[in-house]
Design a protein around this motif. Structure first.
Motif, mmCIF file in Angstrom:
data_model
loop_
_atom_site.group_PDB
_atom_site.id
_atom_site.type_symbol
_atom_site.label_atom_id
_atom_site.label_comp_id
_atom_site.label_asym_id
_atom_site.label_seq_id
_atom_site.Cartn_x
_atom_site.Cartn_y
_atom_site.Cartn_z
ATOM 1 N N LYS A 132 0.817 -1.212 0.000
ATOM 2 C CA LYS A 132 0.000 0.000 0.000
ATOM 3 C C LYS A 132 0.850 1.261 0.000
ATOM 4 C CE LYS A 132 -1.554 -1.577 3.850
ATOM 5 N NZ LYS A 132 -2.324 -1.845 5.100
ATOM 6 N N THR A 155 2.283 0.960 -4.390
ATOM 7 C CA THR A 155 1.496 0.728 -5.594
ATOM 8 C C THR A 155 0.029 1.080 -5.369
ATOM 9 O OG1 THR A 155 0.739 -0.952 -7.185
ATOM 10 C CG2 THR A 155 1.168 -1.705 -4.939
ATOM 11 N N ASN A 156 -0.622 1.510 -6.429
ATOM 12 C CA ASN A 156 -2.061 1.767 -6.373
ATOM 13 C C ASN A 156 -2.881 0.486 -6.378
ATOM 14 O OD1 ASN A 156 -1.933 4.650 -6.429
ATOM 15 N ND2 ASN A 156 -1.521 4.570 -8.634
ATOM 16 N N TRP A 157 -2.217 -0.659 -6.524
ATOM 17 C CA TRP A 157 -2.896 -1.949 -6.646
ATOM 18 C C TRP A 157 -2.537 -2.918 -5.516
ATOM 19 C CZ3 TRP A 157 -6.478 -2.880 -10.500
ATOM 20 C CH2 TRP A 157 -6.523 -1.946 -11.535
ATOM 21 N N THR A 163 -11.739 -3.479 -2.713
ATOM 22 C CA THR A 163 -11.933 -2.098 -3.159
ATOM 23 C C THR A 163 -13.108 -1.479 -2.413
ATOM 24 O OG1 THR A 163 -11.009 -2.525 -5.361
ATOM 25 C CG2 THR A 163 -12.495 -0.639 -5.145
ATOM 26 N N THR A 184 -10.752 6.254 2.428
ATOM 27 C CA THR A 184 -10.137 7.006 1.332
ATOM 28 C C THR A 184 -9.647 8.395 1.752
ATOM 29 O OG1 THR A 184 -12.384 7.596 0.618
ATOM 30 C CG2 THR A 184 -11.285 5.804 -0.558
ATOM 31 N N LYS A 202 -1.913 4.077 -0.696
ATOM 32 C CA LYS A 202 -2.481 3.850 -2.019
ATOM 33 C C LYS A 202 -3.482 2.697 -1.974
ATOM 34 C CE LYS A 202 2.031 5.147 -3.957
ATOM 35 N NZ LYS A 202 1.683 6.487 -4.444
ATOM 36 N N SER A 203 -4.468 2.761 -2.876
ATOM 37 C CA SER A 203 -5.464 1.695 -2.963
ATOM 38 C C SER A 203 -6.220 1.806 -4.271
ATOM 39 C CB SER A 203 -6.458 1.761 -1.794
ATOM 40 O OG SER A 203 -7.358 2.851 -1.956
ATOM 41 N N THR A 204 -6.874 0.713 -4.654
ATOM 42 C CA THR A 204 -7.730 0.762 -5.844
ATOM 43 C C THR A 204 -8.950 1.636 -5.600
ATOM 44 O OG1 THR A 204 -8.701 -1.329 -5.089
ATOM 45 C CG2 THR A 204 -7.042 -1.462 -6.831
ATOM 46 N N LEU A 234 -7.739 4.895 -6.592
ATOM 47 C CA LEU A 234 -7.452 4.860 -8.024
ATOM 48 C C LEU A 234 -8.733 4.933 -8.854
ATOM 49 C CD1 LEU A 234 -5.337 4.403 -10.309
ATOM 50 C CD2 LEU A 234 -5.775 1.953 -10.031
#
Length: 313
Positions: free
Chosen positions: A154, A157-159, A203, A210, A219-221, A224
């Motif tokens: 986390k 990466t955003n994923w 997600t 958020t 970061k997270s989906t 994103l």
């Protein structure tokens, strides 16, 4: 600190808060036994895989014991994974409203105490793993690499939900490894479908945090996708259904499995229709409902295995 003040923000009112001994509560919270939904979501791909593989083998003799062992192992290893996550994320958790009341940032447990508890839970998981064949033992040990690196994703990466999917879906491989002593194409398709399912439901879960995540650089989906979350969920849930359908086809599953998949699909479609990313309570409700979706699929797979073992069409 009073125990009421020590309760984790999003889990108040559960059996840990009301009935567990005071000394045990921080450890039960570290293992998330006050919020067992994650253990169920880790367990379900194990059960799917075991039932599907038992159907391939036309042999249900060891399936009841395998189901019980997977249950114990999933709860133990999810607890160990969450404890590891809380150790690595203790500084970040202290900066997020929903997580600052977790045991380590709230001062209910030290890092050293949490680490000892982590080892104890991992040993329970190891005892379970040693009940299986050598191939299954090796397959289970390989999952630890993904589990160990997940908490750091986390930050880079955003994923991170993809890495969580790799870890939480590992059971889709384990059922085949335990029952058949191999991982074949059906297992890989089931694994891929489960990963897509995990990306979708996590997600939804991540939409609770958020605002705080954006402020502290997590970061997270969810961040994103933002307003495109409903469309993204439709894609990932649709991919999950297709890939699981491929697994059923490759495994020669009977008609009850397809009914289970249809029920699973209907439930996921309901989640996509209901999602409102600004409603944290609804997001948590939809996230938790994935246990029911997974159980519907498992019921179909179990009935299919019973029919295959009986020689039915």
């Amino acid at each position: 600190m009073s125990d009421a003040a020590a309760r984790v923000a999003d889990s108040a009112g559960n059996w840990v808060d009301s009935r567990a001994p005071l000394w045990a509560r921080p450890y039960l919270r570290l293992s998330r036994l006050d919020r067992p939904i994650g253990s169920w979501l880790l367990l379900l791909p194990c059960w799917w895989s075991a039932a599907l593989a038992a159907g391939v083998a036309n042999d249900l003799s060891r399936l009841p014991l395998t189901i019980v062992l997977f249950f114990i192992g999933a709860f133990a290893m999810r607890g160990a994974g969450c404890t590891w996550n809380d150790i690595t994320d203790r500084d970040l958790d202290a900066r997020v409203e929903r997580t600052r009341s977790r045991p380590i940032p709230a001062g209910q447990a030290t890092v050293a105490q949490a680490f000892v508890f982590l080892v104890a839970q991992a040993l329970v998981g190891l005892v379970v793993l040693l009940q299986f064949n050598r191939f299954a033992i090796a397959t289970g040990i390989a999952s630890l690499i993904v589990v160990a690196v997940y908490p750091f994703m986390k930050r880079i990466t955003n994923w991170p939900q993809v890495v969580l999917g790799l870890a939480f879906s590992w059971g889709a491989l384990m059922g085949f490894a335990v029952v058949l002593g191999r991982v074949d194409a059906a297992a890989l398709a089931l694994y891929a479908g489960s990963i897509a399912w995990v990306i979708g439901y996590d997600t939804i879960y991540a939409h609770q945090d958020t605002e705080d995540d954006a402020l502290i650089g997590i970061k997270s989906t969810a961040l994103l996708f933002g307003e495109r979350t409903r469309s993204a969920l439709a894609i990932f849930y649709g991919l999950a259904v297709v890939l699981i359908g491929v697994a059923l086809h490759l495994a020669g599953a009977r008609w009850p499995a397809w009914i289970g998949l249809a029920a699973f699909t209907t439930h996921l479609a309901w989640q996509v229709a209901r999602i409102q990313i600004g409603d944290s309570r609804l997001c948590l409700r939809l996230f938790k409902s994935n246990r029911d979706a997974g159980l519907l699929l498992f019921a179909g797979l179990l009935a299919s295995a019973l029919l295959q073992a009986a020689g039915g069409s």
